[in-house]
Enzyme design. Structure first.
Site, PDB file in Angstrom:
ATOM      1  N   LYS A  14       5.302 -18.075   5.267  1.00 36.40           N
ATOM      2  CA  LYS A  14       5.310 -17.026   6.292  1.00 36.40           C
ATOM      3  C   LYS A  14       5.730 -15.671   5.726  1.00 36.40           C
ATOM      4  O   LYS A  14       5.073 -14.667   5.964  1.00 36.40           O
ATOM      5  CB  LYS A  14       6.234 -17.418   7.449  1.00 36.40           C
ATOM      6  CG  LYS A  14       5.815 -18.649   8.191  1.00 36.40           C
ATOM      7  CD  LYS A  14       6.789 -19.009   9.309  1.00 36.40           C
ATOM      8  CE  LYS A  14       8.195 -19.278   8.853  1.00 36.40           C
ATOM      9  NZ  LYS A  14       8.384 -20.486   8.051  1.00 36.40           N
ATOM     10  N   ARG A  89      11.170 -19.759  18.014  1.00 35.60           N
ATOM     11  CA  ARG A  89      11.228 -21.104  17.450  1.00 35.60           C
ATOM     12  C   ARG A  89      11.416 -22.175  18.507  1.00 35.60           C
ATOM     13  O   ARG A  89      11.383 -23.356  18.191  1.00 35.60           O
ATOM     14  CB  ARG A  89      12.367 -21.214  16.433  1.00 35.60           C
ATOM     15  CG  ARG A  89      12.049 -20.510  15.146  1.00 35.60           C
ATOM     16  CD  ARG A  89      13.067 -20.838  14.098  1.00 35.60           C
ATOM     17  NE  ARG A  89      12.658 -20.255  12.821  1.00 35.60           N
ATOM     18  CZ  ARG A  89      13.424 -20.211  11.760  1.00 35.60           C
ATOM     19  NH1 ARG A  89      14.623 -20.734  11.806  1.00 35.60           N
ATOM     20  NH2 ARG A  89      12.987 -19.672  10.653  1.00 35.60           N
ATOM     21  N   ARG A 128      12.195 -22.568  -4.871  1.00 40.32           N
ATOM     22  CA  ARG A 128      12.673 -21.251  -4.418  1.00 40.32           C
ATOM     23  C   ARG A 128      14.195 -21.190  -4.477  1.00 40.32           C
ATOM     24  O   ARG A 128      14.770 -20.167  -4.833  1.00 40.32           O
ATOM     25  CB  ARG A 128      12.162 -20.981  -2.996  1.00 40.32           C
ATOM     26  CG  ARG A 128      12.559 -19.614  -2.465  1.00 40.32           C
ATOM     27  CD  ARG A 128      11.882 -19.301  -1.152  1.00 40.32           C
ATOM     28  NE  ARG A 128      12.553 -19.927  -0.033  1.00 40.32           N
ATOM     29  CZ  ARG A 128      12.147 -19.840   1.231  1.00 40.32           C
ATOM     30  NH1 ARG A 128      11.051 -19.158   1.523  1.00 40.32           N
ATOM     31  NH2 ARG A 128      12.810 -20.436   2.193  1.00 40.32           N
ATOM     32  N   ARG A 134      19.571 -18.981  -2.174  1.00 45.64           N
ATOM     33  CA  ARG A 134      19.719 -19.418  -0.784  1.00 45.64           C
ATOM     34  C   ARG A 134      20.209 -20.867  -0.748  1.00 45.64           C
ATOM     35  O   ARG A 134      19.537 -21.778  -1.205  1.00 45.64           O
ATOM     36  CB  ARG A 134      18.392 -19.289  -0.035  1.00 45.64           C
ATOM     37  CG  ARG A 134      18.028 -17.846   0.235  1.00 45.64           C
ATOM     38  CD  ARG A 134      16.721 -17.709   0.956  1.00 45.64           C
ATOM     39  NE  ARG A 134      16.652 -18.509   2.155  1.00 45.64           N
ATOM     40  CZ  ARG A 134      15.605 -18.534   2.971  1.00 45.64           C
ATOM     41  NH1 ARG A 134      14.550 -17.797   2.696  1.00 45.64           N
ATOM     42  NH2 ARG A 134      15.602 -19.296   4.037  1.00 45.64           N
ATOM     43  N   ARG A 146      16.096 -29.192   8.539  1.00 46.69           N
ATOM     44  CA  ARG A 146      15.380 -28.046   9.106  1.00 46.69           C
ATOM     45  C   ARG A 146      14.010 -28.472   9.626  1.00 46.69           C
ATOM     46  O   ARG A 146      13.551 -27.991  10.666  1.00 46.69           O
ATOM     47  CB  ARG A 146      15.245 -26.929   8.071  1.00 46.69           C
ATOM     48  CG  ARG A 146      16.565 -26.231   7.802  1.00 46.69           C
ATOM     49  CD  ARG A 146      16.611 -25.510   6.480  1.00 46.69           C
ATOM     50  NE  ARG A 146      15.683 -24.406   6.375  1.00 46.69           N
ATOM     51  CZ  ARG A 146      15.355 -23.835   5.222  1.00 46.69           C
ATOM     52  NH1 ARG A 146      15.868 -24.259   4.087  1.00 46.69           N
ATOM     53  NH2 ARG A 146      14.504 -22.832   5.189  1.00 46.69           N
TER      54      ARG A 146
END
Length: 190
Positions: A14, A89, A128, A134, A146
């Site tokens: 996204k 969401r 990532r 993160r 998640r």
């Protein structure tokens, strides 16, 4: 004015695609993830509260997220449209966004879901996480939590937007250019 909701599971691309789409269509990109990270980095009250949820791999409560997003929308009165990334969401957030936009004589033009296999996405996020710093991308259990949150709370939005004839699914696997072309085809045929 064009208002696009871009959604998909974490790691679906996204943020990457939003960068191309905002430039191509002159949209204001509002990423709740970016907004939360800014607030967390700066230890704002919103950031401290949001961090407690994100660190557990949970979604931030609807009211907190919605109020933050509305404040961001209000800062961009002269935009050609918005690209919502990471919001809404939940069904509650979708309804709140529709009510808010109606007060501005606007509406969601389309929702576009980037779809990809969970196993591919888990690998993307772990990679990532090695470079992004993160915490939520460095723990496979948190990533899968998640996805469970997404399936329980976000996936029902598909029917909400299908009922409004605003839902479009796009294959999120391929090169960045290929995926951008798929998204552009949807937007240009609205």
């Amino acid at each position: 004015m064009i208002n696009i909701v871009l959604f998909g599971k974490p790691g679906a691309g996204k943020g990457t695609q939003a960068e191309f789409l905002k430039e191509k269509y002159n949209l204001t990109h509002l990423s709740t993830g970016d907004i939360f990270r800014f607030n967390m980095k700066n230890n704002t009250p919103l950031g401290v509260e949001a961090k407690s949820y994100i660190d557990r791999g949970d979604l931030v409560p609807d009211e907190l997220t919605t109020n933050m997003l509305i404040a961001e929308v209000e800062k961009h009165q002269d935009t050609d449209g918005f690209l919502f990334d990471g919001y809404p969401r939940t069904l509650s957030q979708s309804e709140a966004l529709d009510r808010f936009l109606a007060t501005k004589n606007q509406e969601i033009t389309a929702t576009i879901a980037l779809e990809a296999d969970d196993e591919i996405l888990v690998k993307r996020l772990l990679e990532r996480g090695k470079t992004s710093g993160r915490i939520d991308d460095q723990d496979e259990e948190k990533i899968r939590n998640r996805y469970q949150e997404y399936n329980e709370k976000t996936a029902p939005l598909i029917n909400y937007y299908k009922d409004q004839q605003k839902f479009h699914a796009v294959n999120g696997i391929g090169t960045i250019t290929e995926i951008t072309e798929r998204l552009s085809n949807v937007i240009e045929n609205l």
